[in-house]
Write an enzyme that holds these catalytic residues in place. Sequence first.
Site, PDB file in Angstrom:
ATOM      1  N   SER A  17       0.691  -1.207   0.052  1.00 53.99           N
ATOM      2  CA  SER A  17       0.141  -0.172  -0.069  1.00 53.99           C
ATOM      3  C   SER A  17       0.774   1.247  -0.022  1.00 53.99           C
ATOM      4  CB  SER A  17      -0.945  -0.022   1.160  1.00 53.99           C
ATOM      5  OG  SER A  17      -1.488   1.170   1.342  1.00 53.99           O
ATOM      6  N   LEU A  18       0.353   2.207  -0.966  1.00 52.41           N
ATOM      7  CA  LEU A  18       1.154   3.623  -0.903  1.00 52.41           C
ATOM      8  C   LEU A  18       0.256   4.365   0.337  1.00 52.41           C
ATOM      9  CD1 LEU A  18       1.231   4.371  -4.709  1.00 52.41           C
ATOM     10  CD2 LEU A  18       3.041   3.511  -3.237  1.00 52.41           C
ATOM     11  N   SER A  19      -0.550   4.087   0.944  1.00 45.91           N
ATOM     12  CA  SER A  19      -1.032   4.793   1.901  1.00 45.91           C
ATOM     13  C   SER A  19      -0.306   5.634   2.980  1.00 45.91           C
ATOM     14  CB  SER A  19      -2.478   4.512   2.527  1.00 45.91           C
ATOM     15  OG  SER A  19      -3.487   3.843   1.631  1.00 45.91           O
ATOM     16  N   LYS A  69     -13.917  -3.986   3.757  1.00 48.06           N
ATOM     17  CA  LYS A  69     -14.968  -3.016   3.637  1.00 48.06           C
ATOM     18  C   LYS A  69     -16.374  -3.274   3.990  1.00 48.06           C
ATOM     19  CE  LYS A  69     -12.178  -0.367   0.177  1.00 48.06           C
ATOM     20  NZ  LYS A  69     -12.260   0.177  -1.036  1.00 48.06           N
ATOM     21  N   ASN A  90     -14.745   2.578   4.022  1.00 48.88           N
ATOM     22  CA  ASN A  90     -13.325   2.671   3.920  1.00 48.88           C
ATOM     23  C   ASN A  90     -12.768   3.804   4.734  1.00 48.88           C
ATOM     24  OD1 ASN A  90     -13.953   5.260   2.614  1.00 48.88           O
ATOM     25  ND2 ASN A  90     -12.429   4.926   1.150  1.00 48.88           N
ATOM     26  N   ASP A 106     -14.389   6.554  -1.273  1.00 46.42           N
ATOM     27  CA  ASP A 106     -14.529   6.282  -2.394  1.00 46.42           C
ATOM     28  C   ASP A 106     -15.601   6.734  -3.543  1.00 46.42           C
ATOM     29  OD1 ASP A 106     -12.382   4.619  -2.139  1.00 46.42           O
ATOM     30  OD2 ASP A 106     -13.478   2.929  -1.808  1.00 46.42           O
ATOM     31  N   ASN A 155     -19.798  -8.097 -15.452  1.00 42.61           N
ATOM     32  CA  ASN A 155     -18.822  -8.752 -14.497  1.00 42.61           C
ATOM     33  C   ASN A 155     -18.765 -10.193 -14.715  1.00 42.61           C
ATOM     34  OD1 ASN A 155     -17.394  -8.668 -12.060  1.00 42.61           O
ATOM     35  ND2 ASN A 155     -19.001  -9.970 -11.033  1.00 42.61           N
ATOM     36  N   THR A 157     -18.978 -12.810 -12.959  1.00 47.40           N
ATOM     37  CA  THR A 157     -19.840 -13.423 -12.193  1.00 47.40           C
ATOM     38  C   THR A 157     -21.499 -12.536 -12.204  1.00 47.40           C
ATOM     39  OG1 THR A 157     -18.595 -14.178 -10.540  1.00 47.40           O
ATOM     40  CG2 THR A 157     -20.714 -14.356  -9.938  1.00 47.40           C
ATOM     41  N   TYR A 221      -3.759   0.684  -9.982  1.00 45.18           N
ATOM     42  CA  TYR A 221      -2.557   1.853 -10.209  1.00 45.18           C
ATOM     43  C   TYR A 221      -1.498   1.145 -10.146  1.00 45.18           C
ATOM     44  CZ  TYR A 221      -2.545   2.092  -5.008  1.00 45.18           C
ATOM     45  OH  TYR A 221      -2.394   1.652  -3.662  1.00 45.18           O
ATOM     46  N   GLY A 242      -5.546   4.651 -11.024  1.00 40.74           N
ATOM     47  CA  GLY A 242      -6.284   4.602  -9.734  1.00 40.74           C
ATOM     48  C   GLY A 242      -5.638   5.589  -8.725  1.00 40.74           C
TER      49      GLY A 242
END
Length: 284
Positions: A17-19, A69, A90, A106, A155, A157, A221, A242
Amino acid sequence: MNALRRYGLLGDPVSHSLSPRLYGAAFRCLQVAAVYDAHRVPGRDAEALRQMMLELGASGGGNVTLPHKQLAASHLDVRSSAVDRTGACNCFWFDSAGRLAGDNTDVGGFLNAAADLDELQLEGASVLLLGAGGAARAVALACALAGVRRLALYNRTVGRAEVLVSDLGIEEIATVCSDREVSSEPWDLVVNATSLGLGRTDALPLVLERDRFRFAFDLVYGPGGTNWTRHAAAMDIPAIDGLSLLVSQALLSLEIWLGSVPDIDGVTRAMWRAVSPAPDRGSR
Ligand code: NDP
């Protein structure tokens, strides 16, 4: 002296993660005494997730990512309408009454990020949405709020896409579409909300043709974009990856946690610098 606030990301996996870099840069820019760490919370460990949400909520707040989430939404005392409608959370914090509150940034993040696609007008647009997971729920709600004319979900599914449309109550604008419709109709915007692209050897989520797609938005991303945004560029289709959503939803999370963000352009630039070397991005 102000106590150090603790924020964090809860998910599995989180090592990529870049968070932490993103929020670290924002806190430095804002001169807020805070740390942001990524915590791996193994899938299906509902109690561990709840405990971490309570701990972080009491000391600042946090974000939730895949696969938690929906589970996070079920732990909240107070839900925003975006959480209620998407069933996913989130971003969480403690409200002034000490209750665990949550939002789905989001949704607003997608709308702000889509503004990076110059000349795209979501109101009245036709949108093809690939995927039907948690991220697709946020995108579908954002599209409905923005007044898109037609939203088609495609999708792997099919049943999951049908449940999404019915859960969100967007039958008036949304349909679940078939292979044939995807490959024959023109679209203003196509959004990849599948996880295709996370793996280096993944197939493209959809092969694009210039005269059928005006804009493309990849929620995935990667360094210098993704294979799909590079494919879009080769087809002369304006595309973003993203990172725009990552930065936009982070800004909304900061506004919730801190009450307000005094220098939005400065913080946005600092976050972009932290996650991307591209020199031409950074303000909106
Ligand atoms: P979910 O696990 O909830 O959903 C995954 C989706 O991808 C489903 O629609 C699934 O289809 C589809 N999928 C997975 N593998 C394949 C495959 N091999 N072929 C076709 N479809 C496939 O994940 P999320 O919705 O939470 O996340 C989706 C993507 O969005 C992830 O890459 C995530 O990183 C990204 N994201 C980015 C954000 C950002 O800030 N940039 C924010 C949120 C998400 P099926 O239903 O058939 O299983």
